[in-house]
Design a protein around this motif. Structure first.
Motif, PDB file in Angstrom:
ATOM      1  N   LYS A   1       0.821  -1.205   0.000  1.00  0.00           N
ATOM      2  CA  LYS A   1       0.000   0.000   0.000  1.00  0.00           C
ATOM      3  C   LYS A   1       0.860   1.262   0.000  1.00  0.00           C
ATOM      4  O   LYS A   1       0.473   2.287  -0.544  1.00  0.00           O
ATOM      5  CB  LYS A   1      -0.924   0.000   1.231  1.00  0.00           C
ATOM      6  N   THR A   2       2.036   1.156   0.633  1.00  0.00           N
ATOM      7  CA  THR A   2       2.847   2.348   0.812  1.00  0.00           C
ATOM      8  C   THR A   2       3.219   3.002  -0.515  1.00  0.00           C
ATOM      9  O   THR A   2       3.161   4.225  -0.650  1.00  0.00           O
ATOM     10  CB  THR A   2       4.135   2.000   1.585  1.00  0.00           C
TER      11      THR A   2
ATOM     12  N   HIS B   1       7.739   4.887   7.658  1.00  0.00           N
ATOM     13  CA  HIS B   1       7.242   5.517   6.433  1.00  0.00           C
ATOM     14  C   HIS B   1       8.164   6.651   6.017  1.00  0.00           C
ATOM     15  O   HIS B   1       8.451   6.832   4.846  1.00  0.00           O
ATOM     16  CB  HIS B   1       5.836   6.080   6.657  1.00  0.00           C
TER      17      HIS B   1
ATOM     18  N   ASP C   1      -2.720   6.158   7.333  1.00  0.00           N
ATOM     19  CA  ASP C   1      -2.392   4.741   7.283  1.00  0.00           C
ATOM     20  C   ASP C   1      -3.017   4.012   8.465  1.00  0.00           C
ATOM     21  O   ASP C   1      -3.186   4.578   9.537  1.00  0.00           O
ATOM     22  CB  ASP C   1      -0.865   4.553   7.304  1.00  0.00           C
ATOM     23  N   GLU C   2      -3.325   2.754   8.259  1.00  0.00           N
ATOM     24  CA  GLU C   2      -3.905   1.916   9.307  1.00  0.00           C
ATOM     25  C   GLU C   2      -5.089   2.621   9.954  1.00  0.00           C
ATOM     26  O   GLU C   2      -5.138   2.883  11.144  1.00  0.00           O
ATOM     27  CB  GLU C   2      -2.856   1.529  10.351  1.00  0.00           C
TER      28      GLU C   2
ATOM     29  N   GLY D   1       2.905  -2.565  10.297  1.00  0.00           N
ATOM     30  CA  GLY D   1       3.707  -1.946   9.256  1.00  0.00           C
ATOM     31  C   GLY D   1       5.194  -2.178   9.216  1.00  0.00           C
ATOM     32  O   GLY D   1       5.805  -1.894   8.203  1.00  0.00           O
TER      33      GLY D   1
HETATM   34 MG    MG Z   1       1.686  -0.588   5.598  1.00  0.00          MG
END
Ligand code: MG
Ligand code: ADP
Length: 685
Positions: A291-292, A322, A386-387, A548
């Motif tokens: 997804k990143t 990230h 995210d998440e 992650g």
């Molecule tokens: Mg991720």
């Protein structure tokens, strides 16, 4: 309401009971049937009942702890023992042998046949005492308010229940069509059920009166999300046309090709971004689906257009990772990235805020700190979260408020690895469009999962050595408790420390690192970086690594106390391995003996790596509230509905919502106001 002083009012308010209507919806947790007497000989263990008979004998003892036993019998010639551990002398004296006694309780097998512990009872005189005429509701307890008082309060509130014409919000044709009662009837039935009510249905939560309330409640939550979406999309957003070159540059520089699923989802995102209204898109994808990079590409669309993008992650560890990943990808393209977490303070914080406000920072990455007051973007065009399951709708709205120039609101891209069954996704994300990355990057081999009892822990040393001998790395995760309250974090940290020391003593030649929530961020960071760089062979960690963390060379994951964790969390943890091409394995250590549900969870994990299958199972085993986490949208706050029980109502909820929003939006607002409240919240959205 009369009879409620300020103190009681406060106690009620603490449980969300502030208005009459809250009391109407404070439904009984169960019912006591005191409308009839059960012959003592006919009592069944575990089935609550009311009995009446004469006291045969009483006995008090104070040997280990105070205890009062009362033996009674009725004409059915059965005998029953009542047992009390807390009692006053006066109370004991009232149980004279020969006196008539009526008691209500749940009989259980005892030393001398059935007994009731702490039943409610009355010693009767010689005249007959009337039986109740209706089932007695038992309300969920409220601290500081006695059950009798609570019952009276609800009764008085019900006295003020308006008639159907004032109360009913759903069109009566619908109700008739579906065989459901009006709201008024449903509420009255549930508080004061008639004696011939179908108790089976009621206890299963499937009585039409309950279905009726669940339906309206789910409708209200669904409408509220749809409303938010509508009002948000009434705002303008900056269209981000595909023109700059950064997207193409990154695609060319990546060491891999996007999977088909990633390309498709990025296309969907691009289409949204080109529009002059805010994108509201959720990207779902199992752990490791990639997804990143999709998020990075989306961010480049904003940056290419000369605007800013922000990426917010739920933990500092994840946000940091990230930041590292995106620095690696974007800085070579000449893009300036700023980092903002709660721990960035003082001068450093001022400097970052300056860059964010001036637009010098094109991409801003961080934790919740991004949403705080004082963080002003020059021109935020895209907010990536995210998440998502760790954040609530409120927090998403807060990032939105950081909007760009001219009252434009940013596009929103929300990512989650928590796969949610379709029905549930419809309810949880009614305000979002959903894209799914339903394919893993090539070359991944499924993680082999085994469950072994903690006694066999010593065997793991060999496993770890074998993985390391192949040049691989391993995680050892110490888990204790699911909630990360302060105490739990501390105990977990201690456990990790101890395990770390034990393993170090057992394998002095192996490079072992430690990461837990109580370490200084610098130390945590250093340990993670060393592990990622391959300078550590084994990382002992707490669940801080749950989301992650990405070290493709790690091929072995050991999870302690796996029996205590939920499926979703185990799946997340396991997702830390199997990210490269190596055969990976996951060892679930459990404390024997295993309970039935825990065994089913571990079996599920052994049998499948598919996040969606696991999510369905999780829903079955735990129910949606836990699956989604309490911070999830309005979902976990349902008073009456239960998504795993009432999921079949969802399609109806959707079509009703469509009709209401099209034909009678003012009715929709009143339904939202009744169940969700705070209509102003979205009105200003
Ligand atoms: Mg991720
Ligand atoms: P998640 O969806 O769990 O956030 P990540 O974005 O962290 O997954 O990606 C997991 C790993 O897969 C990363 O190391 C990433 O660089 C890599 N990756 C992503 N997309 C691809 C792809 N198309 N081919 C190969 N590797 C990929």
């Amino acid at each position: 309401m009369r009879g409620i002083g300020p103190q009681s009012a406060e106690k009620l308010a603490a449980r969300g009971l502030a208005r009459l209507r809250d009391l109407w919806l404070w439904l009984p947790r169960e019912y006591e049937d005191r409308t009839r007497l059960t012959p003592v000989a006919a009592l069944q263990p575990g089935v609550a009942a009311q009995v009446e008979g004469r006291i045969l004998a009483t006995e008090t003892a104070f040997r280990f702890r105070p205890m009062l036993k009362v033996a009674m019998a009725d004409e059915s010639r059965g005998t029953l023992t009542l047992r009390f551990f807390h009692f006053r002398g006066q109370q004991a004296n009232a149980f004279r042998a020969g006196a008539r006694l009526r008691a209500y309780g749940t009989p259980r097998p005892g030393q001398l046949g059935l007994e009731m512990v702490h039943p409610s009872y009355r010693v009767l005189g010689d005249e007959d005492a009337a039986l109740d005429e209706a089932l007695a509701p038992v309300y969920p307890a409220i601290e500081g308010i006695g059950p009798q008082t609570l019952r009276k309060l609800v009764e008085r509130a019900l006295g003020a229940l308006p008639g159907d014409d004032a109360l009913e919000l759903l069109p009566c044709e619908w109700l008739a069509e579906q065989g459901l009662p009006t709201l008024r009837d449903a509420v009255l039935t549930l508080h004061q059920p008639p004696t011939d009510v179908d108790m089976g249905l009621l206890q299963a939560g499937r009585h039409p009166a309950q279905r009726r309330l669940a339906l309206e409640e789910m409708l209200a939550h669904h409408l509220s999300l749809r409303r938010q979406r509508i009002s948000l999309q009434a705002h303008a957003a900056t269209p981000l046309p595909a023109k700059g070159k950064a997207v193409a540059q990154l695609l060319a520089a990546l060491p891999f090709q996007l999977t088909e699923a990633q390309s498709r989802v990025f296309d969907e995102v691009q289409r949204d971004l080109a529009r002059p209204m805010p994108m509201l898109r959720l990207v779902q994808g199992d752990v490791g689906a990639g997804k990143t990079v999709v998020a990075a590409l989306a961010a480049l669309r904003a940056i290419d257009a000369g605007r800013q993008a922000a990426l917010m992650a739920p933990t500092e560890l994840l946000a940091e990772q990230h930041a590292n990943t995106l620095r690696g990808w974007l800085e070579p393209l000449g893009i300036r990235i700023a980092w903002l977490a709660g721990r960035v303070t003082g001068k450093a914080r001022e400097a970052v805020l300056g860059e964010v406000a001036s637009g010098a920072a094109q991409m801003v990455i961080g934790t919740h700190a991004l949403m705080q007051q004082g963080v002003d973007f020059k021109d935020l065009a895209l907010a990536i979260i995210d998440e998502q399951h760790r954040f609530g709708v409120q927090q998403r709205l807060a990032l939105r408020d950081k909007g760009g120039v001219d009252g434009n609101v940013p596009h929103q891209l929300v990512m989650t690895a928590t796969p949610i069954p379709r029905t549930l996704a419809m309810a949880a994300y009614a305000d979002l469009d959903v894209s799914v990355i339903d394919q893993l990057p090539p070359g991944r081999t499924p993680v082999q999962t085994v469950a072994i009892s903690a006694e066999r822990r010593p065997q793991l040393i060999d496993r770890i050595r074998a993985a390391i001998a192949e040049g691989r790395q391993a995680y050892w995760v110490c888990t204790l408790i699911e909630e990360q309250e302060d105490g739990a974090t501390r105990i977990e940290a201690q456990a990790a420390q101890t395990t770390f020391e034990t393993l170090r003593d057992a394998m002095p030649d192996i490079r072992i690192g430690l990461v837990h929530g109580r370490m200084k961020p610098k130390e945590k960071q250093a340990a993670m970086a060393a592990f990622k760089a391959g300078e550590l062979d084994l990382l002992v960690a707490t669940t801080v690594i749950e989301v992650g963390v990405d070290v493709p060379n790690a091929s072995l994951m050991i999870i302690e106390n796996a029996e205590r964790l939920g499926l979703a969390q185990l799946h997340q943890l396991r997702g830390r391995v199997g990210r490269g091409s190596a055969e990976s394995s996951c060892v679930l250590l459990y404390q024997a003996p295993l309970g039935a549900i825990a065994r089913e969870r571990l079996d599920t994990l052994r049998q499948t790596n598919d996040g969606f299958v696991i999510a369905e199972k999780d829903l079955q085993l735990r129910g949606p509230g836990e699956l989604l986490g309490t911070r999830q949208t309005g979902l976990a706050e349902f008073r009456i509905a239960d998504l795993s029980r009432d999921a079949d109502l969802l399609p109806r909820v959707q079509s009703m919502a469509d009709a209401l929003l099209a034909d009678s939006p003012e009715l929709a607002d009143r339904i939202i106001e009744r169940w969700v409240g705070g209509a102003a919240r979205y009105a200003s959205a």
